[in-house]
Scaffold this active site. Structure first.
Site, PDB file in Angstrom:
ATOM      1  N   LEU A  81     -24.427   1.214  19.135  1.00  0.00           N
ATOM      2  CA  LEU A  81     -24.466   2.562  19.697  1.00  0.00           C
ATOM      3  C   LEU A  81     -23.086   3.195  19.787  1.00  0.00           C
ATOM      4  CD1 LEU A  81     -27.340   2.126  22.267  1.00  0.00           C
ATOM      5  CD2 LEU A  81     -27.205   3.898  20.510  1.00  0.00           C
ATOM      6  N   PHE A 107     -25.496  -6.174  23.798  1.00  0.00           N
ATOM      7  CA  PHE A 107     -25.220  -6.104  22.359  1.00  0.00           C
ATOM      8  C   PHE A 107     -25.401  -4.701  21.792  1.00  0.00           C
ATOM      9  CE2 PHE A 107     -29.767  -6.196  21.954  1.00  0.00           C
ATOM     10  CZ  PHE A 107     -30.097  -5.842  20.650  1.00  0.00           C
ATOM     11  N   LYS A 108     -26.191  -3.874  22.488  1.00  0.00           N
ATOM     12  CA  LYS A 108     -26.457  -2.539  21.965  1.00  0.00           C
ATOM     13  C   LYS A 108     -25.205  -1.663  21.980  1.00  0.00           C
ATOM     14  CE  LYS A 108     -31.232  -3.246  22.948  1.00  0.00           C
ATOM     15  NZ  LYS A 108     -32.458  -2.939  23.653  1.00  0.00           N
ATOM     16  N   ASP A 109     -24.206  -2.053  22.773  1.00  0.00           N
ATOM     17  CA  ASP A 109     -22.937  -1.321  22.753  1.00  0.00           C
ATOM     18  C   ASP A 109     -22.316  -1.340  21.352  1.00  0.00           C
ATOM     19  OD1 ASP A 109     -23.050  -0.782  25.499  1.00  0.00           O
ATOM     20  OD2 ASP A 109     -21.951  -2.595  26.029  1.00  0.00           O
ATOM     21  N   THR A 132     -30.799  -0.451  26.321  1.00  0.00           N
ATOM     22  CA  THR A 132     -30.546   0.644  25.377  1.00  0.00           C
ATOM     23  C   THR A 132     -30.073   1.897  26.099  1.00  0.00           C
ATOM     24  OG1 THR A 132     -32.215  -0.196  23.855  1.00  0.00           O
ATOM     25  CG2 THR A 132     -31.561   2.085  23.568  1.00  0.00           C
TER      26      THR A 132
END
Length: 466
Positions: A117, A112-114, A145
């Site tokens: 970020l 989900f950090k894509d 991350t």
């Protein structure tokens, strides 16, 4: 829109200032000076928007057009999502027994950090190109991350990124997604310590204001406001996908279940709630249960040690974004937050004031899940739906299976099961691995070891001084 430190010891900055910071100079975290509230008409108008369009609308509330004109903002966000594998960027899977899974993992690294970020990387490039500036990014990672941050800036000439990973505590795939990126601007350090321990040298370097200024240090961990801002969209999208109607008064509630590590995602949910979105938030954790204890008992205190669990990206004892949530709930009382966080930093123990604990427990529900619970949820979801959950998503599914619900519920899924082969094997499940993940094992790797007993911050000083 200006941003202030949760501890009140730093002057207000604009979005660019918050973006290019890590911790605020006084040790706090940047937050918007005011949270915009949305009326019913706005919610109804937004209800038919795609996920990328929601991100654009939300970001435009926090990024003034004089800093980034709206057409430029839209282009940056479109570019950020251009590498996502699903045509809608995120996807809601409706499964048996009312289990709704919002898949937030269709980006390059399957996490989900894509989402946040990739946008943050574009915002950085926008300002760096404009000002012909270079920055050094420091990132500590418990698993996902690091690779998402690397992908957001790899190959860029005006950025160097330094990533600390906890050697042996990520999955093999998570580690390879970082160490196989051979780029001149990517520097990966494999540290013999847990995710809380690797945060310490990062805090130390940001606390050295002269050094941080000289080398233009910034963070892409969820201390960075930009990441929180983009993640607010998860909650609006989940709400609009799951609400039965927007025609009733008051608007119907939707419960959103959030797997939680450092607390960035649940902070975004608290902000969405503050903006007027009618959601009930449940923060779910693994055996590292400091947030659960804080919600239930007002006990924000470290356990004796970090426990290694199947949901490894959530193996965190010091969820720094709790400071942002407490600041929000205290009515932006920076003096109180400074006192509380300084007390916690000294003793690693904190009993919340009664009034603040009451507000927290009214805002959030909570649950913790053991490895046995995680495996049980993964198996049940497969047996009932032929649907594979990653162990972090399974923490949310465990809550769903164990707690009856009377309103629509949505569980956020932070990562693809493909990244967690060992957890799948523990559950007796098998997944066909995507070819781009299989290919990682044959690729060249590069990282610098950091042994226990070394001065890790000094190692970073030397790397950035080169």
């Amino acid at each position: 829109m200006e941003y202030v430190s949760t501890r009140g010891g730093t002057g207000a900055v604009d979005f660019e200032g918050a973006l290019f910071s890590g911790y605020a100079p006084d040790g706090g975290l940047f937050m918007p000076q005011r949270i915009p509230t949305l009326d019913r008409d706005t919610l109804q108008r937004w209800s038919s928007l795609s996920y990328p369009e929601l991100v654009k609308e939300l970001c435009s509330l926090f990024v003034p057009a004089k800093l980034v004109p709206r057409n430029a903002l839209n282009e940056l966000i479109d570019r950020a999502f251009s590498r996502f594998k699903h045509k809608n960027v995120v996807h809601l899977s409706r499964l048996k027994d009312g289990l709704n899974i919002l898949e937030l993992w269709h980006g390059v690294t399957y996490a989900f950090k894509d989402l946040s970020l990739s946008c943050t990387g574009q915002f950085l490039q926008y300002f760096l190109e404009k000002k012909q500036k270079h920055v050094n990014i420091l990132v500590g990672t418990s698993g996902d991350t690091g690779s998402s941050a690397i992908e957001s800036v790899r190959g860029q000439k005006n950025v160097d990124i330094f990533v600390l990973l906890p050697k042996g505590l990520c999955t093999q795939i998570q580690e390879l997604q970082m160490t196989t990126v051979i780029e001149d601007n990517v520097h990966v350090f494999a540290a013999h310590g847990n995710s809380d321990e690797i945060d310490e040298p990062i805090k130390e370097l940001f606390a050295d204001v002269d050094f941080a200024g000289k080398y233009h240090l910034m963070s892409l961990n969820s201390v960075n406001w930009s990441r929180i801002m983009v993640q607010i969209a998860h909650y609006f999208y989940a709400y609009f996908q799951c609400t039965p109607s927007l025609d009733t008064t008051p608007l119907p509630m939707v419960e959103i279940v959030v797997p939680t590590g450092g607390g960035g995602n649940i902070t975004a949910g608290c902000i969405a709630q503050k903006m007027g979105l009618p959601i009930r938030l449940i923060t779910v954790v693994n055996s590292n249960d400091i947030i659960h204890r804080t919600v239930q008992h007002g006990d924000f205190s470290l356990a004796e040690s970090v426990k290694a669990t199947l949901a490894s990206a959530m193996d965190i004892q010091e969820p720094y974004n709790v400071e942002r949530i407490l600041w929000l709930l205290s009515g932006s009382d920076s003096r109180l937050i400074k006192t509380l966080m300084e007390q916690f930093n000294i003793s690693k123990r904190l009993k919340l004031p009664e009034d603040l604990h009451r507000k927290l427990s009214e805002t959030l529900g909570s649950c913790s899940a053991s490895d046995q619970d995680i495996v049980g949820a993964m198996r049940r979801c497969w047996e009932e739906n032929q649907y594979l959950l990653c162990p972090h998503s399974a923490v949310a599914a465990h809550y769903h299976y164990s707690q009856p619900h009377s309103i629509p519920r949505c569980c956020l899924a932070p990562a693809s099961a493909a990244k967690f082969q060992d957890a799948l094997l523990r559950a007796g499940l098998v997944l066909q691995i995507p070819p781009e993940i299989s290919a990682l094992t044959a690729m060249e790797t590069r990282s610098t070891p950091l042994e226990r007993g070394q001065d890790w911050a000094q190692g970073r000083h030397q790397a950035q001084g080169n």
